[in-house]
Every structure is written in structure tokens, then in C-alpha cells.
Design an enzyme around this catalytic site. Structure first.
Site, short mmCIF file in Angstrom:
data_model
loop_
_atom_site.label_atom_id
_atom_site.label_comp_id
_atom_site.label_asym_id
_atom_site.label_seq_id
_atom_site.Cartn_x
_atom_site.Cartn_y
_atom_site.Cartn_z
N CYS A 123 0.85 -1.19 0.00
CA CYS A 123 0.00 0.00 0.00
C CYS A 123 0.89 1.25 0.00
O CYS A 123 1.73 1.39 -0.87
CB CYS A 123 -0.97 -0.05 1.18
SG CYS A 123 -2.21 1.26 1.20
N ASP A 183 -8.11 -3.50 -8.17
CA ASP A 183 -7.68 -2.35 -7.37
C ASP A 183 -7.95 -1.05 -8.14
O ASP A 183 -7.93 -1.02 -9.37
CB ASP A 183 -6.18 -2.50 -7.08
CG ASP A 183 -5.74 -1.73 -5.84
OD1 ASP A 183 -6.49 -0.85 -5.38
OD2 ASP A 183 -4.63 -2.01 -5.35
N HIS A 215 -7.24 -4.31 -3.65
CA HIS A 215 -6.20 -3.77 -2.78
C HIS A 215 -6.07 -4.65 -1.53
O HIS A 215 -7.03 -5.24 -1.07
CB HIS A 215 -6.56 -2.34 -2.38
CG HIS A 215 -5.39 -1.54 -1.93
ND1 HIS A 215 -4.38 -1.13 -2.78
CD2 HIS A 215 -5.05 -1.06 -0.69
CE1 HIS A 215 -3.49 -0.43 -2.10
NE2 HIS A 215 -3.87 -0.38 -0.84
#
Length: 247
Positions: A123, A183, A215
Site C-alpha cells: 500500500c 484495485d 487492494h
């Protein structure tokens, strides 16, 4: 085979000479071992990230995760520290690079180190992994769904989240990218843009995008967890580090 390992909290010297907290996990054999700096995600220096750090040690790497929020909220819970850092606009890129440089120097200074250091992040940590590999001399890098390497952040994101595509020509290390097809940050279109630029620049990289994954598909404690993608992703991570960090 001797498989004992040690995990503990240590102190290392980060950006501007600041002493910061970090989580170290390492095999107890003589080595020599390759090493990895683990960059935690925006939720902070938490249990999940420490588990990843131990996993790297279990597979034969020296691994350290610096607490990027040490200055904003020393001793605070991961949630409170992340909130404090976010309220301050996030971790400045220049400070992040300094903290990773300090962590890399710490790892290289261990007697069981072979001198090679890689970096990995998920991330926001994936973005910061790419950033570090563009600013520091590293031997391998892994970007797990790093948001805003490409693309403009939406309103409400920390001010430090600015695109990094313009520094791709300075990428110092072979880069592995692991992404989810569902994502949005980064989207498949954004990872394709990054892939085109790295190809144009002649950089060494390998990207994999997993179907039916969005994600945070590595996060075992979230609904986003996708076991098949995560298992395959870990295999690719260890193959990458074995290729570029082995003695």
C-alpha cells in the site's frame, strides 16, 4: 539445519540522526544472509507488518521494520500513531528515504549480513519502496500494490502522496510489482503506465496482476484477503529476493 531466529525491538539511527524504534527479526545462524527493510503500510507499525518481518527471517533474511511514526507518536498504539502522522500530512518523502537508509545501514552492520539489502512495502509502503529504490543504492525492491507511484491522489489523502513516475529513471534496483486487477489505487491502467515507462528506460522489473483480487490482498485480517493470490505472491517475493540478495 539450524533454524533458530530472534525477533525484538531495537533502536536505529534514521533521518536527521534521529533515534527511532524498529522491529528486527533475524536468523541466529552465522550467515551470511541477505537483508530486507520492511516499510509498514499507512495503518502503521502493527502486528501484521511485524508478522511479515518475522516471515522474512524464517526464510533466511535479516529483516527490520522501522517505525515511521516514532517521532509523531512514540509509544502510541498503531491506530493512534497512524492518526497522528496522517494529521501532520503523512511521512515526508525525504524523511522516509533517510529512515530507510538508516535501516539499510543497520542491516549491513550486522555481522551475519552479506552486504546486500532489499526493500519491500505494501500500500503506502509499496509507494515508499519504489521511492527508496529510486533514491538509495539497493539490491532489490518489491512494490505490493503501491498507490500513487502513478496517478494523482484523490482529495483527503496525505499531502505527501505525490506521484513518483518522474524519478523512475533513477530506479537503482530490480523491481517486483504485485497488483490486483480489481484495485483502484493503483488501477491496472496505472500499473501499465508504470510498466511502459520502466520498459522505455530499460529497467529490470517484473509485474504480476492477479484476477479477482483488489487492494490489500495479502492482508489475512481483512475481507480483501485472497489466499491464492497471496500464496503465489509470497512465492514470487522469495524467488525475487533469492535471486538478487543471496550471497
Amino acid at each position: 539445519m539450524y533454524d533458530a531466529m530472534l525477533a525484538e525491538t531495537v533502536t536505529l539511527t534514521g533521518a536527521d540522526g534521529d533515534e527511532i524504534e524498529a522491529y528486527l527479526a533475524r536468523p541466529l545462524g552465522p550467515g551470511p544472509y541477505g537483508a530486507v527493510v520492511v516499510i509498514h503500510h499507512m495503518p502503521g507499525y502493527d502486528e501484521a507488518t511485524k508478522e511479515m518481518t518475522r516471515r522474512l527471517a524464517h526464510h533466511g533474511y535479516l529483516a527490520v521494520c522501522p517505525n515511521l511514526y516514532s517521532r509523531e507518536a512514540p509509544g502510541a498504539s498503531p491506530d493512534d500513531a497512524a492518526a497522528a502522522a496522517r494529521a501532520n500530512g503523512g511521512v515526508p518523502d525525504v524523511r522516509l528515504v533517510g529512515d530507510v537508509a538508516g535501516a539499510a545501514a543497520y542491516l549491513r552492520g550486522l555481522t551475519s549480513s552479506n552486504g546486500k539489502v532489499g526493500v519491500i512495502g505494501h500500500c503506502s509502503g509499496g509507494r515508499q519502496s519504489f521511492l527508496a529504490a529510486c533514491q538509495l543504492p539497493l539490491d532489490a525492491a518489491v512494490d505490493c500494490y503501491g498507490a500513487f507511484v502513478v496517478g494523482t491522489p484523490p482529495a483527503g489523502m496525505p499531502a505527501t502522496f505525490q506521484p513518483l513516475l518522474g524519478m523512475a529513471d533513477r530506479l537503482s534496483a530490480p523491481l517486483l510489482g504485485l497488483f490486483g486487477a480489481e484495485d483502484k489505487y493503483p488501477s491496472p491502467e496505472q500499473t501499465e503506465e508504470l510498466e511502459r515507462e520502466l520498459t522505455r528506460l530499460g529497467k529490470t522489473f517484473e509485474f504480476h496482476t492477479y484476477d479477482n483480487a483488489g487492494h490489500a490482498f495479502f492482508a489475512t485480517d481483512r475481507p480483501s484477503y485472497r489466499p491464492q493470490a497471496a500464496v503465489d505472491g509470497w512465492q514470487k517475493i522469495f524467488a525475487w529476493f533469492d535471486r538478487y540478495l543471496s550471497a
